[in-house]
Design a protein around this motif. Structure first.
Motif, short mmCIF file in Angstrom:
data_model
loop_
_atom_site.label_atom_id
_atom_site.label_comp_id
_atom_site.label_asym_id
_atom_site.label_seq_id
_atom_site.Cartn_x
_atom_site.Cartn_y
_atom_site.Cartn_z
N LYS A 11 0.83 -1.21 0.00
CA LYS A 11 0.00 0.00 0.00
C LYS A 11 0.86 1.26 0.00
CE LYS A 11 -4.03 -2.01 2.34
NZ LYS A 11 -4.95 -1.93 3.49
N PHE A 12 0.29 2.33 -0.55
CA PHE A 12 0.94 3.62 -0.64
C PHE A 12 -0.06 4.68 -0.23
CE2 PHE A 12 2.35 0.59 -3.75
CZ PHE A 12 3.73 0.57 -3.57
N LYS A 13 0.42 5.82 0.26
CA LYS A 13 -0.51 6.81 0.80
C LYS A 13 -1.36 7.47 -0.28
CE LYS A 13 2.93 10.55 1.06
NZ LYS A 13 3.61 11.48 1.99
N ASN A 14 -0.88 7.48 -1.53
CA ASN A 14 -1.67 8.04 -2.62
C ASN A 14 -1.07 7.60 -3.96
OD1 ASN A 14 0.59 9.79 -3.03
ND2 ASN A 14 -0.29 11.22 -1.55
N ALA A 15 -1.71 8.01 -5.05
CA ALA A 15 -1.25 7.62 -6.38
C ALA A 15 0.12 8.21 -6.69
CB ALA A 15 -2.27 8.06 -7.43
N HIS A 16 0.37 9.43 -6.23
CA HIS A 16 1.66 10.07 -6.49
C HIS A 16 2.80 9.25 -5.90
CE1 HIS A 16 4.69 13.18 -6.99
NE2 HIS A 16 4.98 13.05 -5.71
N GLU A 17 2.64 8.78 -4.67
CA GLU A 17 3.70 7.99 -4.04
C GLU A 17 3.92 6.69 -4.81
OE1 GLU A 17 4.75 7.24 0.46
OE2 GLU A 17 3.20 5.82 -0.16
N PHE A 18 2.84 6.06 -5.30
CA PHE A 18 2.99 4.84 -6.08
C PHE A 18 3.78 5.11 -7.36
CE2 PHE A 18 1.17 2.00 -9.44
CZ PHE A 18 1.80 0.83 -9.01
N ARG A 19 3.49 6.21 -8.04
CA ARG A 19 4.22 6.54 -9.26
C ARG A 19 5.69 6.80 -8.96
NH1 ARG A 19 -0.38 9.97 -9.79
NH2 ARG A 19 -1.97 9.06 -11.17
N GLU A 20 6.00 7.44 -7.84
CA GLU A 20 7.38 7.69 -7.47
C GLU A 20 8.11 6.38 -7.19
OE1 GLU A 20 9.24 10.70 -7.23
OE2 GLU A 20 7.55 11.19 -8.54
N VAL A 21 7.42 5.42 -6.57
CA VAL A 21 8.02 4.11 -6.32
C VAL A 21 8.28 3.39 -7.64
CG1 VAL A 21 7.60 1.82 -5.34
CG2 VAL A 21 7.10 3.85 -3.99
N LEU A 22 7.35 3.50 -8.58
CA LEU A 22 7.56 2.91 -9.90
C LEU A 22 8.77 3.53 -10.60
CD1 LEU A 22 3.99 2.57 -11.48
CD2 LEU A 22 5.50 0.73 -10.73
N ARG A 23 8.92 4.85 -10.47
CA ARG A 23 10.07 5.53 -11.07
C ARG A 23 11.37 4.99 -10.47
NH1 ARG A 23 10.73 10.65 -13.29
NH2 ARG A 23 8.59 11.18 -12.74
N ASP A 24 11.40 4.86 -9.16
CA ASP A 24 12.59 4.36 -8.48
C ASP A 24 12.88 2.92 -8.89
OD1 ASP A 24 14.62 4.93 -6.25
OD2 ASP A 24 13.73 3.05 -5.58
N TYR A 25 11.84 2.10 -8.98
CA TYR A 25 12.00 0.70 -9.39
C TYR A 25 12.56 0.62 -10.81
CZ TYR A 25 10.54 -3.86 -11.23
OH TYR A 25 10.51 -5.09 -11.85
N SER A 26 12.03 1.46 -11.70
CA SER A 26 12.46 1.46 -13.09
C SER A 26 13.94 1.78 -13.22
CB SER A 26 11.63 2.46 -13.89
OG SER A 26 12.10 2.59 -15.21
N VAL A 27 14.39 2.82 -12.51
CA VAL A 27 15.79 3.24 -12.58
C VAL A 27 16.69 2.22 -11.89
CG1 VAL A 27 17.45 5.02 -11.91
CG2 VAL A 27 15.18 5.68 -12.72
N ARG A 28 16.27 1.77 -10.72
CA ARG A 28 17.09 0.85 -9.93
C ARG A 28 17.26 -0.50 -10.61
NH1 ARG A 28 14.75 -2.27 -6.04
NH2 ARG A 28 13.04 -0.78 -5.88
N GLU A 29 16.19 -1.02 -11.21
CA GLU A 29 16.24 -2.34 -11.81
C GLU A 29 16.68 -2.32 -13.27
OE1 GLU A 29 15.86 -5.13 -10.19
OE2 GLU A 29 15.43 -4.07 -8.32
N GLY A 30 16.65 -1.14 -13.90
CA GLY A 30 17.13 -1.04 -15.27
C GLY A 30 16.11 -1.41 -16.33
N TYR A 31 14.80 -1.36 -15.98
CA TYR A 31 13.74 -1.67 -16.95
C TYR A 31 12.94 -0.40 -17.24
CZ TYR A 31 14.67 -6.54 -15.68
OH TYR A 31 15.28 -7.75 -15.44
N GLU A 32 12.80 -0.07 -18.50
CA GLU A 32 12.00 1.09 -18.87
C GLU A 32 10.52 0.72 -18.85
OE1 GLU A 32 13.41 4.13 -21.68
OE2 GLU A 32 14.72 2.54 -22.42
N LEU A 33 9.72 1.55 -18.20
CA LEU A 33 8.30 1.30 -18.05
C LEU A 33 7.49 2.37 -18.76
CD1 LEU A 33 8.23 0.42 -14.23
CD2 LEU A 33 8.65 -1.11 -16.16
N THR A 34 6.25 2.03 -19.08
CA THR A 34 5.34 3.00 -19.67
C THR A 34 3.96 2.84 -19.04
OG1 THR A 34 4.45 3.87 -21.76
CG2 THR A 34 4.67 1.48 -21.58
N LEU A 35 3.27 3.95 -18.85
CA LEU A 35 1.95 3.94 -18.22
C LEU A 35 0.87 3.67 -19.26
CD1 LEU A 35 2.41 7.06 -15.92
CD2 LEU A 35 2.28 4.69 -15.16
N LYS A 36 0.11 2.60 -19.07
CA LYS A 36 -1.03 2.29 -19.95
C LYS A 36 -2.28 3.01 -19.48
CE LYS A 36 -1.15 -0.43 -22.86
NZ LYS A 36 -0.96 -0.31 -24.32
#
Length: 227
Positions: A11-36
Protein backbone atom coordinates in the motif's frame (compact mmCIF):
# COMPACT_ATOMS: atom_id res chain seq x y z
CA UNK A 1 13.89 5.87 -1.33
CA UNK A 2 14.64 2.49 0.16
CA UNK A 3 15.15 -0.47 -2.13
CA UNK A 4 12.44 -3.11 -1.90
CA UNK A 5 10.53 -5.49 -4.13
CA UNK A 6 7.07 -4.67 -5.42
CA UNK A 7 4.53 -7.22 -4.18
CA UNK A 8 0.75 -7.65 -4.41
CA UNK A 9 -0.96 -6.03 -1.43
CA UNK A 10 1.66 -3.31 -0.91
CA UNK A 11 0.00 0.00 0.00
CA UNK A 12 0.94 3.62 -0.64
CA UNK A 13 -0.51 6.81 0.80
CA UNK A 14 -1.67 8.04 -2.62
CA UNK A 15 -1.25 7.62 -6.38
CA UNK A 16 1.66 10.07 -6.49
CA UNK A 17 3.70 7.99 -4.04
CA UNK A 18 2.99 4.84 -6.08
CA UNK A 19 4.22 6.54 -9.26
CA UNK A 20 7.38 7.69 -7.47
CA UNK A 21 8.02 4.11 -6.32
CA UNK A 22 7.56 2.91 -9.90
CA UNK A 23 10.07 5.53 -11.07
CA UNK A 24 12.59 4.36 -8.48
CA UNK A 25 12.00 0.70 -9.39
CA UNK A 26 12.46 1.46 -13.09
CA UNK A 27 15.79 3.24 -12.58
CA UNK A 28 17.09 0.85 -9.93
CA UNK A 29 16.24 -2.34 -11.81
CA UNK A 30 17.13 -1.04 -15.27
CA UNK A 31 13.74 -1.67 -16.95
CA UNK A 32 12.00 1.09 -18.87
CA UNK A 33 8.30 1.30 -18.05
CA UNK A 34 5.34 3.00 -19.67
CA UNK A 35 1.95 3.94 -18.22
CA UNK A 36 -1.03 2.29 -19.95
CA UNK A 37 -3.55 3.81 -17.53
CA UNK A 38 -2.69 6.84 -15.44
CA UNK A 39 -5.74 8.05 -13.58
CA UNK A 40 -6.46 9.36 -10.09
CA UNK A 41 -7.99 6.05 -9.01
CA UNK A 42 -5.98 3.50 -11.02
CA UNK A 43 -2.53 3.10 -12.55
CA UNK A 44 -1.47 0.31 -14.89
CA UNK A 45 2.15 0.05 -16.01
CA UNK A 46 3.84 -2.30 -18.52
CA UNK A 47 7.35 -2.88 -19.79
CA UNK A 48 8.20 -0.42 -22.57
CA UNK A 49 10.18 -3.06 -24.49
CA UNK A 50 7.16 -5.30 -24.86
CA UNK A 51 7.75 -8.20 -22.45
CA UNK A 52 4.73 -9.51 -20.52
CA UNK A 53 5.50 -7.81 -17.17
CA UNK A 54 2.53 -5.77 -15.93
CA UNK A 55 1.57 -4.11 -12.65
CA UNK A 56 -1.79 -2.63 -11.65
CA UNK A 57 -2.69 -0.58 -8.57
CA UNK A 58 -5.86 1.25 -7.62
CA UNK A 59 -7.43 3.19 -4.77
CA UNK A 60 -8.72 1.38 -1.68
CA UNK A 61 -12.48 1.83 -1.24
CA UNK A 62 -12.41 5.07 -3.24
CA UNK A 63 -10.00 6.77 -0.84
CA UNK A 64 -6.53 8.23 -1.46
CA UNK A 65 -4.70 5.06 -0.35
CA UNK A 66 -3.30 3.06 -3.27
CA UNK A 67 -2.69 -0.69 -3.27
CA UNK A 68 -0.99 -3.03 -5.73
CA UNK A 69 -3.71 -5.39 -6.94
CA UNK A 70 -1.91 -7.51 -9.56
CA UNK A 71 1.61 -8.16 -10.85
CA UNK A 72 1.81 -10.44 -13.88
CA UNK A 73 4.55 -11.84 -16.07
CA UNK A 74 8.31 -11.39 -15.86
CA UNK A 75 10.90 -9.18 -17.48
CA UNK A 76 12.65 -11.15 -20.23
CA UNK A 77 14.11 -8.10 -21.95
CA UNK A 78 17.64 -6.79 -21.56
CA UNK A 79 18.30 -4.23 -18.86
CA UNK A 80 19.27 -0.73 -19.88
CA UNK A 81 21.66 1.79 -18.33
CA UNK A 82 19.76 4.70 -19.86
CA UNK A 83 16.37 5.69 -18.50
CA UNK A 84 14.23 8.78 -19.05
CA UNK A 85 12.97 8.49 -15.46
CA UNK A 86 16.49 9.29 -14.20
CA UNK A 87 15.91 12.98 -14.86
CA UNK A 88 17.03 16.06 -12.92
CA UNK A 89 14.17 15.77 -10.40
CA UNK A 90 14.98 12.15 -9.59
CA UNK A 91 18.72 12.75 -9.34
CA UNK A 92 18.21 15.99 -7.41
CA UNK A 93 16.34 14.15 -4.67
CA UNK A 94 19.04 11.49 -4.53
CA UNK A 95 21.82 14.10 -4.33
CA UNK A 96 20.02 16.00 -1.55
CA UNK A 97 19.59 12.88 0.58
CA UNK A 98 23.15 11.67 0.02
CA UNK A 99 24.70 15.04 0.95
CA UNK A 100 22.40 15.50 3.94
CA UNK A 101 23.24 12.05 5.31
CA UNK A 102 26.97 12.33 4.48
CA UNK A 103 28.07 15.98 4.85
CA UNK A 104 31.75 14.96 4.63
CA UNK A 105 31.37 13.26 1.24
CA UNK A 106 33.65 14.58 -1.51
CA UNK A 107 32.76 15.07 -5.16
CA UNK A 108 34.29 11.81 -6.40
CA UNK A 109 32.54 9.81 -3.67
CA UNK A 110 29.24 11.54 -4.45
CA UNK A 111 29.55 10.78 -8.17
CA UNK A 112 30.39 7.14 -7.48
CA UNK A 113 27.52 6.81 -5.02
CA UNK A 114 24.99 8.24 -7.48
CA UNK A 115 26.27 5.95 -10.22
CA UNK A 116 26.10 2.89 -7.97
CA UNK A 117 22.63 3.63 -6.57
CA UNK A 118 20.96 4.87 -9.74
CA UNK A 119 22.92 2.78 -12.22
CA UNK A 120 23.24 5.72 -14.56
CA UNK A 121 26.25 7.83 -15.53
CA UNK A 122 25.38 11.28 -16.80
CA UNK A 123 28.49 11.96 -18.83
CA UNK A 124 28.64 8.50 -20.35
CA UNK A 125 25.04 8.28 -21.50
CA UNK A 126 24.32 12.00 -21.85
CA UNK A 127 27.65 13.53 -22.98
CA UNK A 128 27.89 17.26 -22.35
CA UNK A 129 25.95 17.23 -19.09
CA UNK A 130 27.36 19.33 -16.26
CA UNK A 131 27.30 18.70 -12.53
CA UNK A 132 29.22 20.97 -10.14
CA UNK A 133 29.30 20.54 -6.37
CA UNK A 134 31.34 23.04 -4.35
CA UNK A 135 32.20 23.13 -0.66
CA UNK A 136 33.40 26.02 1.46
CA UNK A 137 37.17 26.09 1.48
CA UNK A 138 37.54 28.05 4.75
CA UNK A 139 35.72 25.48 6.92
CA UNK A 140 37.57 22.64 8.69
CA UNK A 141 34.52 20.39 8.32
CA UNK A 142 33.46 19.99 4.66
CA UNK A 143 30.43 22.27 4.27
CA UNK A 144 28.14 22.56 1.26
CA UNK A 145 28.36 25.85 -0.62
CA UNK A 146 26.53 25.46 -3.94
CA UNK A 147 25.52 23.06 -6.70
CA UNK A 148 24.89 23.40 -10.43
CA UNK A 149 23.17 20.79 -12.59
CA UNK A 150 22.14 20.57 -16.25
CA UNK A 151 21.60 17.63 -18.58
CA UNK A 152 22.87 17.96 -22.13
CA UNK A 153 19.43 16.89 -23.38
CA UNK A 154 17.86 19.79 -21.50
CA UNK A 155 20.25 22.29 -23.06
CA UNK A 156 19.75 20.86 -26.56
CA UNK A 157 15.97 20.99 -26.14
CA UNK A 158 16.27 24.71 -25.43
CA UNK A 159 18.77 25.46 -28.21
CA UNK A 160 16.95 23.46 -30.88
CA UNK A 161 13.28 23.95 -30.05
CA UNK A 162 12.73 27.08 -27.95
CA UNK A 163 12.54 30.81 -28.41
CA UNK A 164 15.80 32.71 -27.67
CA UNK A 165 14.46 33.86 -24.31
CA UNK A 166 15.44 32.48 -20.88
CA UNK A 167 13.25 32.80 -17.79
CA UNK A 168 14.94 32.93 -14.38
CA UNK A 169 13.45 32.35 -10.95
CA UNK A 170 14.43 31.41 -7.43
CA UNK A 171 12.62 29.88 -4.49
CA UNK A 172 13.28 28.98 -0.86
CA UNK A 173 14.03 25.36 -0.05
CA UNK A 174 11.74 24.32 2.80
CA UNK A 175 14.13 21.96 4.56
CA UNK A 176 15.96 22.16 7.89
CA UNK A 177 19.05 23.24 5.96
CA UNK A 178 17.31 26.09 4.12
CA UNK A 179 18.93 27.54 1.03
CA UNK A 180 17.66 28.69 -2.34
CA UNK A 181 17.10 27.01 -5.69
CA UNK A 182 17.71 28.90 -8.93
CA UNK A 183 16.17 27.69 -12.20
CA UNK A 184 16.53 28.68 -15.85
CA UNK A 185 13.74 27.73 -18.24
CA UNK A 186 12.77 28.26 -21.87
CA UNK A 187 9.46 28.11 -23.76
CA UNK A 188 8.82 26.15 -26.91
CA UNK A 189 6.39 26.95 -29.71
CA UNK A 190 3.50 25.34 -27.81
CA UNK A 191 4.09 27.48 -24.71
CA UNK A 192 5.48 24.49 -22.79
CA UNK A 193 8.16 25.26 -20.20
CA UNK A 194 11.50 23.57 -20.90
CA UNK A 195 13.98 23.32 -17.99
CA UNK A 196 17.56 24.22 -18.90
CA UNK A 197 19.53 24.21 -15.65
CA UNK A 198 19.18 24.52 -11.89
CA UNK A 199 21.37 25.45 -8.95
CA UNK A 200 21.19 25.17 -5.17
CA UNK A 201 22.89 27.89 -3.13
CA UNK A 202 22.88 29.00 0.48
CA UNK A 203 21.37 32.41 -0.19
CA UNK A 204 20.10 34.62 -3.00
CA UNK A 205 22.57 37.38 -3.76
CA UNK A 206 24.40 39.00 -6.66
CA UNK A 207 27.45 36.74 -6.32
CA UNK A 208 25.44 33.50 -6.53
CA UNK A 209 23.26 34.70 -9.40
CA UNK A 210 26.38 35.79 -11.30
CA UNK A 211 27.97 32.37 -10.77
CA UNK A 212 24.80 30.56 -11.90
CA UNK A 213 24.46 32.69 -15.03
CA UNK A 214 28.13 32.27 -15.97
CA UNK A 215 27.83 28.49 -15.76
CA UNK A 216 24.57 28.60 -17.72
CA UNK A 217 25.96 30.82 -20.49
CA UNK A 218 29.06 28.66 -20.73
CA UNK A 219 26.78 25.64 -21.17
CA UNK A 220 24.66 27.08 -23.96
CA UNK A 221 27.51 28.90 -25.72
CA UNK A 222 26.55 32.43 -24.78
CA UNK A 223 29.82 33.58 -23.22
CA UNK A 224 32.13 35.63 -25.35
CA UNK A 225 35.69 36.77 -24.75
CA UNK A 226 34.57 39.34 -22.21
CA UNK A 227 34.16 36.84 -19.39
Amino acid sequence: MKNFDLVVGMKFKNAHEFREVLRDYSVREGYELTLKKNESYRVTTVCKKGCDWRIHASSVMGGPTFQIKTIKGEHNCAKSNTNKFANYKYLGKRVEKIVRDNPDINIDQLKNTITRKCEVELRKYNPGSKFILRKKEDFETPTFEKLYFSLNAMKNAFLEGCRPIIGLDGCFLKTIHGGQMFVAIGRDGNENMVPIALAVVQMENRENWTWFLRELLEDIGGLGDGR
